[in-house]
Structure formats: structure tokens, C-alpha cells
Design a protein around this motif. Structure first.
Motif, mmCIF file in Angstrom:
data_model
loop_
_atom_site.group_PDB
_atom_site.id
_atom_site.type_symbol
_atom_site.label_atom_id
_atom_site.label_comp_id
_atom_site.label_asym_id
_atom_site.label_seq_id
_atom_site.Cartn_x
_atom_site.Cartn_y
_atom_site.Cartn_z
ATOM 1 N N CYS A 184 0.832 -1.207 0.000
ATOM 2 C CA CYS A 184 0.000 0.000 0.000
ATOM 3 C C CYS A 184 0.868 1.259 0.000
ATOM 4 O O CYS A 184 0.553 2.250 -0.662
ATOM 5 C CB CYS A 184 -0.934 -0.012 1.206
ATOM 6 N N MET A 185 1.980 1.216 0.735
ATOM 7 C CA MET A 185 2.905 2.350 0.731
ATOM 8 C C MET A 185 3.462 2.600 -0.666
ATOM 9 O O MET A 185 3.490 3.737 -1.146
ATOM 10 C CB MET A 185 4.065 2.084 1.699
ATOM 11 N N ALA A 186 3.908 1.539 -1.323
ATOM 12 C CA ALA A 186 4.578 1.680 -2.618
ATOM 13 C C ALA A 186 3.651 2.264 -3.665
ATOM 14 O O ALA A 186 4.034 3.178 -4.412
ATOM 15 C CB ALA A 186 5.116 0.325 -3.071
ATOM 16 N N GLU A 187 2.427 1.753 -3.742
ATOM 17 C CA GLU A 187 1.545 2.250 -4.806
ATOM 18 C C GLU A 187 1.076 3.672 -4.533
ATOM 19 O O GLU A 187 0.695 4.388 -5.460
ATOM 20 C CB GLU A 187 0.354 1.330 -5.012
ATOM 21 N N ASN A 188 1.128 4.104 -3.264
ATOM 22 C CA ASN A 188 0.769 5.480 -2.930
ATOM 23 C C ASN A 188 1.976 6.417 -2.895
ATOM 24 O O ASN A 188 1.835 7.599 -2.564
ATOM 25 C CB ASN A 188 0.051 5.522 -1.578
ATOM 26 N N GLY A 189 3.169 5.883 -3.218
ATOM 27 C CA GLY A 189 4.366 6.717 -3.266
ATOM 28 C C GLY A 189 4.807 7.239 -1.913
ATOM 29 O O GLY A 189 5.374 8.329 -1.813
ATOM 30 N N LEU A 190 4.582 6.447 -0.855
ATOM 31 C CA LEU A 190 4.888 6.896 0.503
ATOM 32 C C LEU A 190 6.279 6.443 0.935
ATOM 33 O O LEU A 190 6.801 5.442 0.444
ATOM 34 C CB LEU A 190 3.853 6.336 1.485
ATOM 35 N N ASP A 191 6.860 7.164 1.883
ATOM 36 C CA ASP A 191 8.107 6.732 2.511
ATOM 37 C C ASP A 191 8.035 7.059 3.998
ATOM 38 O O ASP A 191 7.032 7.557 4.488
ATOM 39 C CB ASP A 191 9.332 7.390 1.852
ATOM 40 N N GLY A 192 9.098 6.742 4.726
ATOM 41 C CA GLY A 192 9.123 7.005 6.152
ATOM 42 C C GLY A 192 8.294 6.000 6.931
ATOM 43 O O GLY A 192 7.862 4.975 6.406
ATOM 44 N N ASP A 193 8.077 6.300 8.215
ATOM 45 C CA ASP A 193 7.307 5.420 9.091
ATOM 46 C C ASP A 193 5.849 5.862 9.148
ATOM 47 O O ASP A 193 5.535 7.049 9.044
ATOM 48 C CB ASP A 193 7.889 5.432 10.509
ATOM 49 N N LEU A 194 4.974 4.899 9.351
ATOM 50 C CA LEU A 194 3.546 5.174 9.459
ATOM 51 C C LEU A 194 2.867 4.027 10.201
ATOM 52 O O LEU A 194 3.516 3.093 10.668
ATOM 53 C CB LEU A 194 2.922 5.392 8.077
ATOM 54 N N ILE A 195 1.552 4.098 10.302
ATOM 55 C CA ILE A 195 0.748 3.056 10.941
ATOM 56 C C ILE A 195 0.127 2.191 9.840
ATOM 57 O O ILE A 195 -0.429 2.713 8.874
ATOM 58 C CB ILE A 195 -0.365 3.663 11.811
ATOM 59 N N GLY A 196 0.207 0.883 10.014
ATOM 60 C CA GLY A 196 -0.447 -0.025 9.081
ATOM 61 C C GLY A 196 -1.497 -0.846 9.793
ATOM 62 O O GLY A 196 -1.188 -1.548 10.763
ATOM 63 N N VAL A 197 -2.743 -0.731 9.352
ATOM 64 C CA VAL A 197 -3.812 -1.593 9.858
ATOM 65 C C VAL A 197 -4.011 -2.683 8.811
ATOM 66 O O VAL A 197 -4.488 -2.416 7.705
ATOM 67 C CB VAL A 197 -5.111 -0.817 10.100
ATOM 68 N N ILE A 198 -3.607 -3.901 9.155
ATOM 69 C CA ILE A 198 -3.586 -5.006 8.202
ATOM 70 C C ILE A 198 -4.542 -6.086 8.694
ATOM 71 O O ILE A 198 -4.244 -6.802 9.657
ATOM 72 C CB ILE A 198 -2.163 -5.585 8.033
ATOM 73 N N PHE A 199 -5.687 -6.195 8.038
ATOM 74 C CA PHE A 199 -6.706 -7.171 8.403
ATOM 75 C C PHE A 199 -6.872 -8.177 7.267
ATOM 76 O O PHE A 199 -7.226 -7.796 6.143
ATOM 77 C CB PHE A 199 -8.056 -6.491 8.663
ATOM 78 N N ASP A 200 -6.627 -9.444 7.567
ATOM 79 C CA ASP A 200 -6.831 -10.473 6.549
ATOM 80 C C ASP A 200 -7.180 -11.791 7.220
ATOM 81 O O ASP A 200 -7.526 -11.826 8.412
ATOM 82 C CB ASP A 200 -5.615 -10.604 5.622
ATOM 83 N N GLY A 201 -7.088 -12.882 6.460
ATOM 84 C CA GLY A 201 -7.476 -14.182 6.983
ATOM 85 C C GLY A 201 -6.361 -14.915 7.679
ATOM 86 O O GLY A 201 -6.555 -15.509 8.739
#
Length: 747
Positions: free
Chosen positions: A483-500
Motif C-alpha cells: 500500500c505504501m509503494a503504490e501510494n508513493g509513501l516513505d518514512g514510518d507510518l501506521i499499518g492496519v492489516i486485516f486479513d485471513g
């Protein structure tokens, strides 16, 4: 008088770009030349300032449908006094960085010719030009010329050769062009003198017909015929998973579904994906196409052959679902089709143009007025995703489910078409073939390889056997990085990762994660409270097991009396209780997907998962029918990492069920309560770290309602929120995240 040199990169070869430049320059009385280069296209233009300004403007506004300009660098150079015209030069030599266009839907010009009795390509099932038709699925090598496509066996007739050689013609250097005299031919199995006509007759009779498309075979039946759809489900052994539906045009699509402007644009675009849209109450499509759902996967007939199936017939809509055995990839080989489809299809409508790359249809829906991918495949592959940094040459082999692979070069990430679930030899073969073809066509020889850290994935084992420097990436870290890569983001952030599911750093099954970090490293700042997964993988298919896992400790034996709970023998109960107490064949999991399963069971939305995400989809559909209501309780337990305990939600849900509150309202309350809990978790992280950017990833965020609520609640709490737009939030985007992490960390 001014002369300019321009270097253009992007998808500008094999898409009619040079003849477009030729026609534009000629119309504006500009002199100079254009040619293909290893990097893209180079051109020199000479003329007046106003002429060059007009060229620059029209270059962008009138770009050929399949062309994409990634960069355009221009500079002034000395004029050439004796130059009198504009020409197309032969290609230059040098290092290649090829980009092949995706397959494209039939264009309006070809559709008009297809339906014109006076045109020499009238009803020609393979009509195409530089603006449409097969590209990625027929290319066998580079440079992209006819001898290196599956059209090599069809020499051009004199009339087609003249069109192919004329820069002013719409078919100039269109590699797949042909006509009835020199092109591929249709045939029917069992044989018939009129293959197309007989296939249409069979479809009108409610029969199942396998149809060879751009990237493989589909199984087609009349989508408005209950008996035909039921027969297809029985033969394909596909009980409840929704089928995609094909219609001839937008006018028909509007009769089947309530369409937004963006949904219509996507349906009618060159990519022609399956778009998940809201079905009309008066739609003639059989309810068996998408049982229990208000949504339907719709696409327009994107090839001339598909268009001809609807021409002059009573057929309004066709189920058009991938032809494959359970858990195997889409069938693309003719002999394989005859062998494996003989017991499913009543007839096979095929042709003699080989398919080089099997490619499923792309699937997406509209979220907040923009596309959200479920599957990125035909029409979009191999269009690159631009990385926010240089990457080197990396092979990322993706995850086990919904597998795709990714190859990088410079700042470009080439994500493959959807491959499928790597659970059998047939899909593994397709996985290997896809890597070989993508690396050959893009001329990328990876310097290292990156895989999931799960040791038993077939993709992991493949990566280990390559003998290249190997990077192992935790599953949910890859989701965040994607998600970071496709949005062109860098640095630190919060990731909410919900899956199976995904193997966590502690050896347990993760799936409800709050991560903090970036490409180089992440920390687990919080997670859903862990619960036993009774029976392992079988719990993902039987939602009642997850309801029991969450509630057994609080309710004791009363849990076995919950509505819908299967009748268990004393021995079966003892076995399950042993699993829950001592963890026998019941690993811990923090999976958000399994939490949705439990709530779907308790509300009666679903009793099983016959396909991935079925219970969650049913719960979402139920919630969408409800008005807003009070939230359910939940608890954030402090710690490092903190734990989000949803047990109060489940107990509160049961209490409100007993009072007679509508299950739809409670389904909505669960979505909204979980969304608010996400905000509270992110607020806790922000308080400790100061971070206020959040990315949302993982297959659970295919849930439109949950994503909308989480996004809205976070934005109101002054977070900057980023979601997927270019790749799916599910495991189909994992390979991109793996590649991005490897590019930043190295082998």
C-alpha cells in the motif's frame, strides 16, 4: 522556426503511437522524424512556435487509447534548413527496456466494421487494429513484432499487408491484424458447418458452451435461465460463489444494474474489467448467478467473438466464468480444454490462434468514486506500477493464495496477471511459466529473490531453489509495504492489516494487526486478541468453529446450544474442548477474517465458507440493508503490543439478538464498532509515536462497508488515510510489497 528533440517513455510501442505522431505532425505541417528506441520513442519536430505548442497539447489530449506516457523530456536543438517532410524512421539499437501493452477491448471503429455488411471484415471474429485487441496474451518474445506473437502462423494477405504498411492507416504495424482470408478460423466441438451459429443456438437452448477468449476458455450459459445456471453450478461443482455476467453494451448493463458514472466508465473502458455493481430489483438475471447477494459482477463483451454471440439473438446476458477444474488455473490450451471440459460443456467454441499467456478477467468495484481491485489481470497487466525509489532487478514470488509475482527494473514494478492459489501442481506450473515469460518479455534477470517467511509455501520453496540471494518478508509487513509503494509513501507510518491468515514473527497465525514502521522494518504495535483456531484450516471453512472458539470460555456448554450450531456427539464435543483448552490442532490466531466468520455465523448471515471470504461477504451484504444503530462494546487492553478484545462485541451481540433486534442492524453495528476500535487503536499509537498516516491493507478491506467506515472515522480523527487503488488489498498485492521491501533492505 524552432526544432525540438523529445524522448518519450511509457507504453508507446505497438499501440499506434508512431503513426499517431506522424498524422499529427503532418496535419500541423511540422517536419522531422519519429522512431522507436530501446527506452521508448524519440522524435524531432521542426516548425513555428504555435505549431509546436499545438502539437504538445494534442499529443496529450488525443493520445491513442492504449498508449501511456510515463515521461516526456524535450530540448531545443539546431534547425535543419533543407528538411521538407515528416517521416517514420527504423528503430534504433541499444539497451532495451521494453513495455508491452495489455490486451484491450474491441474499439468503436472495429465494432462498427464488424457490424457493417459492406466491410470486408464483416462478422470477422478476430477483427482488430492498433487501438484494440490482444497484446500481452499473444506475445512470445521481443521486439514486439508479428513473428514473435502467436499470429506468426497467419501470413498477411495483400490487402492486410497494405494496411499494415501504411502509416496513415489505423492498422499500421498492428501485429494481430488479419481478415477472413488470412486470419484464424472458428471451429466447434462437436464439429458443425456453422460453428458460431450453432454455439448461439445451443446457448439459447440453455446449454453450456465453452468459449475460447483472449486469455483462456470461459464457460458460458444464458444468465437469465435458472435451469441453465443451476446445471452449470452442478457440473462445475461451484455451489455458491458468484458468477461473472457478460452483456453486449452499456444499454443492456443499465437494465441489469444501477450504475454510477464511474462504473459505466470502467465497464466501457479499454481494460473491460468485471465490475461489481448493485443489481436492479427487476433484473432478468437468474438469482442463482449470485445467490443471496445484491451485487453482480458485470462486464461488457470485449472481443469481437463475444460481440457476435449476442448479435441478432434473444440473448440478453451470458454467464461468462473461467473454465477450470476446482482450485486449478484457467484453461488456455486447446487439447486441455477438450480433455477437461468434455464433462462440463455441451460444446466448445474454439479457434486456431494460440494463447501464449493464460490471463483471467480483472475484477474491481468502485469505492469513493475510484476503482478498488479484487483481481488485477487482463487489461492491466503488464502495465507497471511506479515505485517511489530505484529498485534494481528483483523477483518477488508473492503469497500462497491469490498469487501474483513481481519483477522490478529501475523504478518500475511489473506485477503479473492473477495466477491463483498455489495448492497443486497445475497452478505451480502456471506460476513457473508466468515468471519465465514475464522475465523474458521484460528482459529482466533478477539479482535476488524475495518470498514470504512461511517455510511451507510452494512459492517459498521455489525461491529457495533458485540459488539467488534470498530475502524473506513477513506477510503483513508486505501488505503494508504494498500500500505504501503504490501510494508513493516513505518514512514510518501506521499499518492496519486485516486479513485471513499469515505467519507471524512469533509463529502464530496473524491477521488483525496494527503495525508501525516502513519498508525497512515494522513493529507489532497492537493486534486483535488471539483465539484458538479449532481444527486449523477447517475452521476457515466452518464459521461455527470460530464462534465456539470466541465464546466457549464465557458461555461454557451453552455455546453448543447456540442457534445453527451443529449437533455434536459427546466425543466430538470433548475433542473440540480439548482443542480449545490445550491447543491440540488449534493454533492461536489474531485473524480479522475469522472474526468476521464468527459474527456471520451468530447473525445467521452464513453457515459455511465454500469459497474464500464467503461469510464476510454475506455479513457485509446483510449490514448494508440496515439503518445505523448503537455500537457494540469492545475493549482495548494496554500493553506492548496492545490487544483489541472483540469478545464484548460478541457477547453484546448475543444479548441484543435475544431482545429481538434485527440481525441486519447488528451486522451493521459490528462493522461500525470494529471501525471505531481501529480508530482507538490508531489513536493510542499516535499518542505514543506521533504518527498520523495510516495505510489499510489485507483482504478484509475488500469489504466496502468496513473500509468506508474505517476511512471516514479515521479522517474525522485527523489521520491521513491511504488505501489500495492500483493493486488489490488482498494477497494479489503481496508481491509488490515484497519487492518494495527487498529494494530498500537488500539481500
Amino acid at each position: 522556426m524552432i526544432r525540438q528533440q523529445s524522448i518519450i517513455t511509457g507504453i508507446v510501442q505497438g499501440v499506434g503511437f508512431r503513426p499517431f505522431v506522424f498524422r499529427l505532425a503532418t496535419e500541423l505541417s511540422l517536419t522531422g522524424w519519429v522512431r522507436n528506441t530501446p527506452a521508448g520513442v524519440e522524435l524531432e519536430l521542426q516548425g513555428g512556435e504555435e505549431q509546436l505548442a499545438a502539437f504538445s497539447c494534442r499529443l496529450q489530449s488525443e493520445l491513442p487509447p492504449l498508449a501511456v506516457i510515463s515521461s516526456l523530456d524535450s530540448s531545443d536543438i539546431p534547425i535543419i534548413d533543407e528538411e521538407t517532410g515528416f517521416v517514420i524512421l527504423a528503430s534504433s539499437d541499444g539497451r532495451r527496456e521494453p513495455q508491452i501493452a495489455p490486451d484491450s477491448a474491441l474499439c468503436a471503429d472495429c465494432l462498427r466494421e464488424l457490424c457493417d455488411p459492406a466491410d470486408r471484415r464483416f462478422q470477422h471474429p478476430f477483427i482488430t487494429c492498433t487501438n484494440c485487441g490482444p497484446r500481452w496474451t499473444i506475445v512470445t518474445g521481443i521486439p514486439y513484432d508479428r513473428p514473435l506473437t502467436t499470429m506468426a502462423g497467419f501470413p498477411l494477405c495483400p490487402e492486410c499487408e497494405e494496411e499494415y504498411s501504411n502509416p496513415l492507416d489505423r492498422r499500421f504495424h498492428a501485429q494481430p491484424i488479419a481478415c477472413p482470408a488470412c486470419g484464424p478460423q472458428l471451429s466447434l466441438i462437436p464439429p458443425h458447418a456453422d460453428p458460431l451459429g450453432q454455439a448461439i443456438v445451443l446457448l439459447q437452448q440453455g446449454k453450456i458452451v465453452a468459449v475460447k477468449g483472449l486469455g483462456g476458455y470461459h464457460l458460458a450459459v444464458d444468465a437469465c435461465n435458472d435451469q441453465a445456471v443451476a446445471r452449470l453450478r452442478q457440473r462445475k461443482k461451484r455451489d455458491e460463489k458468484p458468477f461473472a455476467v457478460m452483456v453486449p453494451d452499456l444499454a443492456t448493463a443499465r437494465q441489469l444494474a444501477d450504475l454510477s458514472e464511474m462504473e459505466e466508465r470502467l465497464l466501457a473502458g479499454a481494460e473491460a474489467p468485471v465490475v461489481i455493481v448493485r443489481s436492479r430489483a427487476d433484473s432478468p438475471v437468474s438469482g442463482l448467478v449470485a445467490p443471496g447477494s445484491r451485487w453482480i459482477g458485470l462486464m461488457l463483451a470485449y472481443t469481437p467473438l463475444h460481440q457476435l454471440l449476442f448479435a441478432d439473438t434473444t440473448l440478453k446476458a451470458l454467464v461468462m466464468t473461467s473454465a477450470n477444474a476446482s482450485d486449478e488455473p484457467m484453461i488456455a490450451d486447446d487439447q486441455e480444454a477438450q480433455k477437461k471440459l468434455s464433462g462440463i460443456a455441451d460444446a466448445i467454441l474454439t479457434h486456431n490462434r494460440p494463447i501464449q499467456v493464460r490471463t483471467d478477467d480483472s475484477v474491481l468495484r468502485v469505492f469513493q468514486g475510484r476503482p478498488l481491485f479484487y483481481r488485477r489481470s487482463r487489461g492491466y497487466v503488464p502495465r507497471p506500477v511506479l515505485l517511489p525509489f530505484e529498485s534494481g532487478t528483483i523477483l518477488a514470488v508473492g503469497a500462497e493464495l491469490k498469487n501474483t509475482v513481481c519483477l522490478t527494473r529501475s523504478r518500475q514494478a511489473f506485477l503479473s496477471q492473477h495466477i491463483g492459489d498455489l495448492k497443486n501442481e497445475a497452478t505451480l506450473d502456471t506460476f513457473r511459466q508466468t515468471i519465465g515469460h514475464l522475465s523474458t518479455i521484460m528482459e529482466i534477470r533478477p539479482e535476488w529473490v524475495v518470498c514470504d517467511q512461511h517455510p511451507d509455501y510452494l512459492s517459498t520453496r521455489y525461491a529457495e531453489e533458485l540459488g539467488l540471494p534470498l530475502v524473506r518478508v513477513q506477510h503483513h509487513h508486505a501488505h503494508l509495504a504494498s500500500c505504501m509503494a503504490e501510494n508513493g509513501l516513505d518514512g514510518d507510518l501506521i499499518g492496519v492489516i486485516f486479513d485471513g491468515t499469515g505467519l507471524g514473527d512469533d509463529g502464530t497465525v496473524w491477521g488483525g494487526e496494527f503495525l508501525v514502521g516502513g519498508y525497512s522494518a515494522v513493529q507489532r504495535a497492537g493486534h486483535l486478541k488471539q483465539v484458538r483456531l479449532p481444527g486449523g484450516d477447517v475452521a476457515a471453512r466452518e464459521p461455527w468453529r470460530m464462534a465456539a472458539a470466541w465464546l466457549w470460555e464465557s458461555l461454557g456448554d451453552a455455546v453448543w446450544q447456540l442457534p445453527g450450531m451443529p449437533i455434536l456427539s459427546a466425543t466430538e464435543r470433548q475433542l473440540l474442548e480439548a482443542m480449545l483448552e490445550r491447543g491440540i490442532h488449534a493454533p492461536f490466531t489474531s485473524s480479522a477474517g475469522r472474526l468476521f466468520d464468527a459474527v456471520a455465523f451468530l447473525t445467521g448471515a452464513a453457515t459455511r465458507n465454500s469459497f474464500d471470504g464467503q461469510a464476510g461477504m454475506a455479513l457485509e451484504a446483510l449490514a448494508e440493508t440496515a439503518a445505523t444503530t448503537d455500537l457494540l462494546p469492545y475493549q482495548l487492553q494496554p500493553g506492548r503490543p496492545f490487544q483489541l478484545d472483540p469478545l464484548p462485541m460478541l457477547l453484546g451481540l448475543l444479548q441484543r439478538l435475544q431482545t429481538g433486534e434485527p440481525v441486519a442492524s447488528l451486522a451493521w453495528a459490528f462493522h461500525a464498532s470494529l471501525a471505531m476500535a481501529v480508530v482507538d487503536g490508531c489513536a493510542l499509537i499516535r499518542k505514543e509515536t506521533g504518527l498520523d498516516r495510516v495505510v489499510l491493507s489485507g483482504g478484509v478491506f475488500q469489504n466496502r462497508l468496513l473500509t468506508e467506515l474505517v476511512y471516514t472515522f479515521l479522517a474525522k480523527s485527523h489521520f491521513s488515510v491511504f488505501i489500495h487503488r492500483l493493486v488489490p488489498p488482498n494477497d494479489g498485492g503481496i508481491a509488490l510489497g515484497q519487492a518494495a521491501i527487498a529494494a530498500q533492505t537488500g539481500p
